[in-house]
Design a protein around this motif. Structure first.
Motif, mmCIF file in Angstrom:
data_model
loop_
_atom_site.group_PDB
_atom_site.id
_atom_site.type_symbol
_atom_site.label_atom_id
_atom_site.label_comp_id
_atom_site.label_asym_id
_atom_site.label_seq_id
_atom_site.Cartn_x
_atom_site.Cartn_y
_atom_site.Cartn_z
ATOM 1 N N THR A 44 133.663 50.756 5.961
ATOM 2 C CA THR A 44 134.889 50.872 6.749
ATOM 3 C C THR A 44 136.033 51.393 5.892
ATOM 4 O O THR A 44 136.771 52.303 6.295
ATOM 5 C CB THR A 44 135.272 49.510 7.353
ATOM 6 N N VAL A 78 141.280 46.220 5.433
ATOM 7 C CA VAL A 78 139.845 46.034 5.686
ATOM 8 C C VAL A 78 139.320 44.852 4.880
ATOM 9 O O VAL A 78 138.555 44.025 5.377
ATOM 10 C CB VAL A 78 139.065 47.312 5.336
ATOM 11 N N VAL A 108 145.121 50.110 12.302
ATOM 12 C CA VAL A 108 145.174 49.336 11.062
ATOM 13 C C VAL A 108 146.397 48.422 11.042
ATOM 14 O O VAL A 108 146.325 47.273 10.611
ATOM 15 C CB VAL A 108 145.181 50.287 9.843
ATOM 16 N N LYS A 122 145.586 45.511 13.154
ATOM 17 C CA LYS A 122 144.635 44.626 12.481
ATOM 18 C C LYS A 122 145.349 43.746 11.448
ATOM 19 O O LYS A 122 145.104 42.533 11.369
ATOM 20 C CB LYS A 122 143.537 45.452 11.813
ATOM 21 N N ILE A 135 139.878 40.993 14.054
ATOM 22 C CA ILE A 135 138.999 42.151 14.241
ATOM 23 C C ILE A 135 137.990 42.146 13.108
ATOM 24 O O ILE A 135 138.367 42.218 11.930
ATOM 25 C CB ILE A 135 139.801 43.466 14.247
ATOM 26 N N THR A 176 133.388 45.761 13.704
ATOM 27 C CA THR A 176 134.189 46.379 14.772
ATOM 28 C C THR A 176 135.113 47.451 14.200
ATOM 29 O O THR A 176 135.272 48.534 14.776
ATOM 30 C CB THR A 176 135.022 45.311 15.499
ATOM 31 N N SER A 177 135.723 47.153 13.052
ATOM 32 C CA SER A 177 136.602 48.126 12.403
ATOM 33 C C SER A 177 135.846 49.397 12.042
ATOM 34 O O SER A 177 136.353 50.509 12.218
ATOM 35 C CB SER A 177 137.218 47.520 11.138
#
Length: 341
Positions: A74, A246, A292, A295, A311, A315-316
């Protein structure tokens, strides 16, 4: 198994360092000449760098499981997508400085080195700031959200009309070196003797320039690389928080960015050839910045108010890959005015 301070076994860190250094040396050796890189060669090298990155992801999957591998992929995919806008800016910089095709990969090489160093510094700072509390994530979310809004507002601007003569990097170089306004091969700095030899060439007979003995002169290539480095530094302020969204693990964040940056030099030539076709790709970048920011805001608010909404890494990954694919497909299905022009 012994673990290092990054939270990963020492073996993983060693594998990352060895693969990264070997990849960098391979890139230096393969592109040491000053010949232009064609679309076919650039495409094959881009596929090679993607394969190297996927191999490291496979290593993480085998040794650390699906979750860690998903986080790396990711971050890697997100950095690649966000870098597209930076590469478009670099295209505009090259056009303004009139850099020949054969010298562009030399400037990009130093740009990649700078990106690797500065991203390492920013990753350490960014992940350290997260230890101060969940409100730091909210600050990062605001920064990324503001970047997305600025990009959306500037969507119709023509970057090639930008004037880099008064750029801060340009002014900084001129404070330390006088500038000889003509290219002297691939050189960034030239001596007074080299300038005199250049002026003695038949094509420069009508060119007036006063040469001072014992002085080193900057060429337009040095001005260009300075502008590229500063532009990438500003870009890192956005991309590093985005990848940190992330994962908080420094090794995952830095390895994802490192492998993405290594492939940017050849990806530049692919994007340069396909730029007029990928007219909707910037919309994908803007959407992902909003994603982002959301998130990060969700993660921060969950730590503060425990609403339980987050999240996942998988899924990301699906969102990043899906939005990138949609941007590419839409560019070919709906080429719009840019391609027609």
């Amino acid at each position: 198994m012994q673990s290092d301070s990054l939270g990963f076994p020492l073996e993983t860190t060693i594998v990352f360092v060895v693969v990264a250094v070997a990849a960098l040396l391979t890139d230096i050796f393969a592109h040491r000449s000053h010949k232009p890189i064609g679309l076919k060669s650039a495409s094959l090298w881009t596929l090679f760098w993607i394969a190297v990155s996927l191999s490291f992801a496979a290593f993480l999957y085998v040794h650390h499981g699906k979750e860690v591998a998903s986080l790396f992929l990711t971050g890697y995919a997100l950095e690649q997508v966000l870098s597209i806008d930076n590469l478009f800016v670099i295209m505009a910089i090259f056009a303004w400085f009139k850099v020949p095709d054969g010298y562009r990969h030399r400037i990009l090489y130093w740009g990649v080195i700078g990106a690797i160093v500065f991203r390492g510094i920013f990753v350490v700072i960014g992940t350290s700031l997260l230890a101060l509390g969940p409100w730091v994530e909210m600050v990062f979310a605001v920064v990324i959200l503001w970047t997305a809004i600025l990009m959306m507002r500037a969507g119709n601007d023509d970057e090639e009309n930008d004037d880099y003569s008064d750029h801060i990097a340009n002014r900084l170089v001129r404070r330390f070196f006088p500038v000889f306004p003509k290219l002297v091969g691939p050189h960034f700095l030239v001596s007074s003797e080299q300038v005199e030899a250049e002026l003695a060439k038949p094509e420069n007979q009508g060119f007036s320039f006063t040469v001072k003995k014992g002085v080193r002169y900057a060429t337009p290539l040095l001005l260009c690389i300075a502008v590229v480095e500063i532009s990438d530094l500003m870009f890192a302020f956005d991309s590093v928080p985005a990848v940190i969204a992330v994962s908080r693990e420094p090794l995952i964040v830095y390895s994802a960015m490192m492998f993405a940056v290594l492939g940017l030099r050849t990806m530049y030539f692919v994007l340069e050839a396909l730029r007029k076709y990928l007219v909707h790709l910037e919309k994908s970048v803007i959407f992902l910045l909003f994603f982002v920011a959301a998130k990060l805001a969700l993660n921060s608010s969950n730590h503060l108010w425990h609403h339980g909404i987050e999240i996942s890494a998988l899924t990301s990954l699906y969102v990043v890959l899906g939005v990138l694919a949609l941007g590419i497909i839409a560019s070919f299905l709906f080429p719009g005015k840019k391609e027609a022009a």
